[in-house]
Design a protein around this motif. Structure first.
Motif, PDB file in Angstrom:
ATOM      1  N   ALA A  33       2.881   2.279  -3.967  1.00 16.37           N
ATOM      2  CA  ALA A  33       3.052   0.819  -3.134  1.00 16.37           C
ATOM      3  C   ALA A  33       2.435  -0.258  -4.356  1.00 16.37           C
ATOM      4  CB  ALA A  33       2.114   1.175  -2.077  1.00 16.37           C
ATOM      5  N   GLN A  34       1.592  -0.287  -5.154  1.00  8.20           N
ATOM      6  CA  GLN A  34       1.098  -1.410  -5.691  1.00  8.20           C
ATOM      7  C   GLN A  34       2.014  -2.181  -7.034  1.00  8.20           C
ATOM      8  OE1 GLN A  34      -2.433  -0.340  -8.526  1.00  8.20           O
ATOM      9  NE2 GLN A  34      -3.645   0.070  -6.096  1.00  8.20           N
ATOM     10  N   PHE A  35       3.546  -0.817  -7.374  1.00  9.16           N
ATOM     11  CA  PHE A  35       3.974  -1.578  -8.371  1.00  9.16           C
ATOM     12  C   PHE A  35       5.320  -2.528  -7.627  1.00  9.16           C
ATOM     13  CE2 PHE A  35       7.666  -0.952 -10.976  1.00  9.16           C
ATOM     14  CZ  PHE A  35       7.496  -0.942 -12.202  1.00  9.16           C
ATOM     15  N   LEU A  36       5.046  -1.693  -6.256  1.00  8.24           N
ATOM     16  CA  LEU A  36       6.092  -3.221  -5.354  1.00  8.24           C
ATOM     17  C   LEU A  36       5.493  -4.305  -5.166  1.00  8.24           C
ATOM     18  CD1 LEU A  36       8.884  -3.382  -4.035  1.00  8.24           C
ATOM     19  CD2 LEU A  36       7.857  -2.311  -2.269  1.00  8.24           C
ATOM     20  N   ALA A  37       4.394  -3.643  -5.030  1.00  5.97           N
ATOM     21  CA  ALA A  37       3.188  -4.903  -4.389  1.00  5.97           C
ATOM     22  C   ALA A  37       3.010  -6.098  -5.476  1.00  5.97           C
ATOM     23  CB  ALA A  37       1.752  -4.984  -4.332  1.00  5.97           C
ATOM     24  N   MET A  38       3.590  -5.218  -6.616  1.00  7.49           N
ATOM     25  CA  MET A  38       3.074  -6.428  -7.866  1.00  7.49           C
ATOM     26  C   MET A  38       4.503  -6.931  -8.021  1.00  7.49           C
ATOM     27  SD  MET A  38       1.598  -4.504 -11.138  1.00  7.49           S
ATOM     28  CE  MET A  38       2.667  -3.264 -11.348  1.00  7.49           C
ATOM     29  N   ALA A  39       5.922  -7.030  -8.040  1.00  2.99           N
ATOM     30  CA  ALA A  39       6.543  -6.951  -7.826  1.00  2.99           C
ATOM     31  C   ALA A  39       7.470  -8.145  -7.070  1.00  2.99           C
ATOM     32  CB  ALA A  39       8.088  -6.126  -7.607  1.00  2.99           C
ATOM     33  N   ILE A  40       6.217  -7.794  -5.481  1.00  2.64           N
ATOM     34  CA  ILE A  40       6.294  -8.981  -4.759  1.00  2.64           C
ATOM     35  C   ILE A  40       5.846 -10.443  -5.022  1.00  2.64           C
ATOM     36  CG2 ILE A  40       5.714  -9.793  -1.901  1.00  2.64           C
ATOM     37  CD1 ILE A  40       6.412  -6.084  -1.801  1.00  2.64           C
ATOM     38  N   ASP A  41       4.761  -9.854  -5.342  1.00  3.22           N
ATOM     39  CA  ASP A  41       3.649 -11.162  -5.368  1.00  3.22           C
ATOM     40  C   ASP A  41       3.957 -11.658  -7.142  1.00  3.22           C
ATOM     41  OD1 ASP A  41       2.097  -9.721  -4.045  1.00  3.22           O
ATOM     42  OD2 ASP A  41       0.439  -9.112  -5.282  1.00  3.22           O
ATOM     43  N   SER A  42       4.910 -10.959  -7.846  1.00  2.00           N
ATOM     44  CA  SER A  42       5.758 -12.266  -9.002  1.00  2.00           C
ATOM     45  C   SER A  42       7.442 -12.540  -8.521  1.00  2.00           C
ATOM     46  CB  SER A  42       6.186 -11.429  -9.905  1.00  2.00           C
ATOM     47  OG  SER A  42       6.774 -10.565 -10.047  1.00  2.00           O
ATOM     48  N   HIS A  43       7.834 -12.532  -7.313  1.00  2.85           N
ATOM     49  CA  HIS A  43       9.066 -13.249  -7.004  1.00  2.85           C
ATOM     50  C   HIS A  43       7.859 -14.432  -6.165  1.00  2.85           C
ATOM     51  CE1 HIS A  43      12.420 -14.031  -5.502  1.00  2.85           C
ATOM     52  NE2 HIS A  43      12.161 -13.640  -4.276  1.00  2.85           N
ATOM     53  N   ASP A  44       8.585 -15.899  -6.645  1.00  2.31           N
ATOM     54  CA  ASP A  44       7.715 -16.845  -6.201  1.00  2.31           C
ATOM     55  C   ASP A  44       8.815 -17.136  -4.316  1.00  2.31           C
ATOM     56  OD1 ASP A  44       6.662 -19.212  -5.025  1.00  2.31           O
ATOM     57  OD2 ASP A  44       7.236 -20.119  -6.113  1.00  2.31           O
ATOM     58  N   ASP A  45       7.747 -16.028  -3.009  1.00  2.00           N
ATOM     59  CA  ASP A  45       8.590 -16.691  -1.665  1.00  2.00           C
ATOM     60  C   ASP A  45       7.439 -17.247  -1.038  1.00  2.00           C
ATOM     61  OD1 ASP A  45       9.155 -16.406   1.063  1.00  2.00           O
ATOM     62  OD2 ASP A  45       9.839 -14.475   0.567  1.00  2.00           O
ATOM     63  N   PRO A  46       8.234 -18.242  -0.913  1.00  5.38           N
ATOM     64  CA  PRO A  46       7.084 -19.243   0.476  1.00  5.38           C
ATOM     65  C   PRO A  46       7.199 -18.807   1.459  1.00  5.38           C
ATOM     66  CG  PRO A  46       9.625 -20.197   0.194  1.00  5.38           C
ATOM     67  CD  PRO A  46       8.861 -19.007  -1.011  1.00  5.38           C
ATOM     68  N   ASP A  47       7.936 -17.418   2.312  1.00  3.71           N
ATOM     69  CA  ASP A  47       7.432 -17.431   3.586  1.00  3.71           C
ATOM     70  C   ASP A  47       6.192 -15.861   3.496  1.00  3.71           C
ATOM     71  OD1 ASP A  47       9.780 -18.134   4.378  1.00  3.71           O
ATOM     72  OD2 ASP A  47      11.180 -16.436   4.511  1.00  3.71           O
ATOM     73  N   LEU A  48       5.804 -15.646   2.225  1.00  2.76           N
ATOM     74  CA  LEU A  48       4.506 -15.191   2.311  1.00  2.76           C
ATOM     75  C   LEU A  48       3.296 -15.399   1.330  1.00  2.76           C
ATOM     76  CD1 LEU A  48       4.184 -13.352  -0.140  1.00  2.76           C
ATOM     77  CD2 LEU A  48       6.100 -12.339   0.607  1.00  2.76           C
ATOM     78  N   LEU A  49       2.128 -15.015   1.767  1.00  2.00           N
ATOM     79  CA  LEU A  49       0.492 -15.445   1.350  1.00  2.00           C
ATOM     80  C   LEU A  49       0.441 -14.639   0.432  1.00  2.00           C
ATOM     81  CD1 LEU A  49      -0.958 -17.054   4.188  1.00  2.00           C
ATOM     82  CD2 LEU A  49       0.722 -17.910   2.267  1.00  2.00           C
ATOM     83  N   GLY A  50       0.739 -13.196   0.265  1.00  2.00           N
ATOM     84  CA  GLY A  50       0.118 -12.628  -0.848  1.00  2.00           C
ATOM     85  C   GLY A  50       0.375 -11.288  -0.227  1.00  2.00           C
ATOM     86  N   THR A  51      -0.069  -9.859  -1.120  1.00  2.00           N
ATOM     87  CA  THR A  51      -0.194  -8.432  -0.806  1.00  2.00           C
ATOM     88  C   THR A  51      -1.510  -7.411  -0.532  1.00  2.00           C
ATOM     89  OG1 THR A  51       0.492  -8.213  -2.656  1.00  2.00           O
ATOM     90  CG2 THR A  51       2.381  -8.383  -0.925  1.00  2.00           C
ATOM     91  N   VAL A  52      -1.480  -6.684  -0.085  1.00  4.17           N
ATOM     92  CA  VAL A  52      -2.537  -5.971  -0.317  1.00  4.17           C
ATOM     93  C   VAL A  52      -1.879  -4.732  -0.300  1.00  4.17           C
ATOM     94  CG1 VAL A  52      -5.375  -5.124   0.754  1.00  4.17           C
ATOM     95  CG2 VAL A  52      -4.343  -7.089   0.637  1.00  4.17           C
ATOM     96  N   ALA A  53      -1.980  -3.898  -1.306  1.00  5.34           N
ATOM     97  CA  ALA A  53      -1.657  -2.574  -1.604  1.00  5.34           C
ATOM     98  C   ALA A  53      -2.572  -1.505  -1.823  1.00  5.34           C
ATOM     99  CB  ALA A  53      -0.677  -2.697  -3.011  1.00  5.34           C
ATOM    100  N   GLY A  54      -2.430  -0.385  -1.426  1.00 10.32           N
ATOM    101  CA  GLY A  54      -2.896   1.196  -1.677  1.00 10.32           C
ATOM    102  C   GLY A  54      -2.363   2.348  -2.361  1.00 10.32           C
ATOM    103  N   ASP A  55      -2.562   3.155  -1.413  1.00 11.10           N
ATOM    104  CA  ASP A  55      -1.477   3.978  -2.919  1.00 11.10           C
ATOM    105  C   ASP A  55       0.331   3.854  -2.452  1.00 11.10           C
ATOM    106  OD1 ASP A  55      -0.952   6.602  -4.187  1.00 11.10           O
ATOM    107  OD2 ASP A  55      -0.454   7.559  -2.397  1.00 11.10           O
ATOM    108  N   ASP A  56       0.702   4.508  -0.912  1.00 11.67           N
ATOM    109  CA  ASP A  56       2.120   4.306  -0.128  1.00 11.67           C
ATOM    110  C   ASP A  56       1.604   2.909   0.898  1.00 11.67           C
ATOM    111  OD1 ASP A  56       0.612   5.462   1.899  1.00 11.67           O
ATOM    112  OD2 ASP A  56       1.457   7.433   1.861  1.00 11.67           O
ATOM    113  N   THR A  57       1.185   2.506   1.096  1.00 10.39           N
ATOM    114  CA  THR A  57       1.712   1.211   2.317  1.00 10.39           C
ATOM    115  C   THR A  57       1.511   0.174   1.358  1.00 10.39           C
ATOM    116  OG1 THR A  57       0.214   2.872   3.525  1.00 10.39           O
ATOM    117  CG2 THR A  57       0.265   0.783   4.662  1.00 10.39           C
ATOM    118  N   ILE A  58       1.410  -0.952   1.695  1.00 10.78           N
ATOM    119  CA  ILE A  58       1.893  -2.264   1.179  1.00 10.78           C
ATOM    120  C   ILE A  58       1.254  -3.269   2.684  1.00 10.78           C
ATOM    121  CG2 ILE A  58       2.450  -4.108   0.522  1.00 10.78           C
ATOM    122  CD1 ILE A  58       4.311  -2.565  -1.432  1.00 10.78           C
ATOM    123  N   ILE A  59       0.129  -3.709   2.778  1.00  6.28           N
ATOM    124  CA  ILE A  59       0.041  -5.254   3.415  1.00  6.28           C
ATOM    125  C   ILE A  59       0.719  -6.657   3.188  1.00  6.28           C
ATOM    126  CG2 ILE A  59      -1.506  -6.152   5.329  1.00  6.28           C
ATOM    127  CD1 ILE A  59      -2.946  -3.959   6.126  1.00  6.28           C
TER     128      ILE A  59
END
Length: 163
Positions: free
Chosen positions: A112-138
């Protein structure tokens, strides 16, 4: 034992683990342990497992089709953020569901944290941010009712339909 032994600190060991992963096709913790031994450093499987999680290493399919460990630096050097996010969604996204302005993404354990880092590094105006656990990302959508649309966007990325 090598004459140029690495200092027996966690930071030095993790730096060497990262270097080995980034310069060789490391397929298993057993192989990694043997490579460390050649450098004069002994590490248990449990220690290597923790190190791999802490440096953000995950297994990805390489060009030969074999599963090898990769770090964020490797992935960033070979693809742009959108392509990386698409590939990681295809490899790691188990499910996506949205409600109100939230999207819940499920991944394999430890990814989850690995995917969340990729989401956060991709500039997407549709999202504000992520919160990642072990196997779940909000993922928090910018639109107060954009959670379901954002979930579909991640599913489309996983299917090869990019946005």
């Amino acid at each position: 034992m090598s004459s140029h032994a690495v200092p027996q600190t966690k930071a030095a060991r993790q730096a060497l683990v990262r270097q080995l992963i980034e310069t060789a096709a490391v397929e298993s913790q057993t192989q990694l342990a043997a490579m460390l031994e050649q450098q004069g450093l002994h590490a248990t499987q449990a220690t290597l497992s923790r190190d791999l999680v802490e440096i953000g290493a995950i297994k990805v399919r390489n060009a030969d089709g074999r599963l090898t460990y990769a770090t964020q630096a490797i992935l960033e050097s070979i693809e742009d953020t959108g392509a990386r996010l698409n590939r990681l969604c295809a490899e790691l996204l188990h499910s996506a569901a949205g409600s109100a302005n939230l999207t819940v993404l499920r991944t394999p354990e430890g990814a989850a944290q690995f995917l969340a880092m990729a989401i956060d590094s991709h500039d997407d105006p549709d999202l504000l941010g992520t919160v990642a656990g072990d196997d779940t990302i909000i993922v928090i959508a910018a639109d107060p009712v954009g959670g379901e649309r954002l979930a579909q966007k991640f599913l489309d990325r996983a299917s090869g339909l990019t946005h």
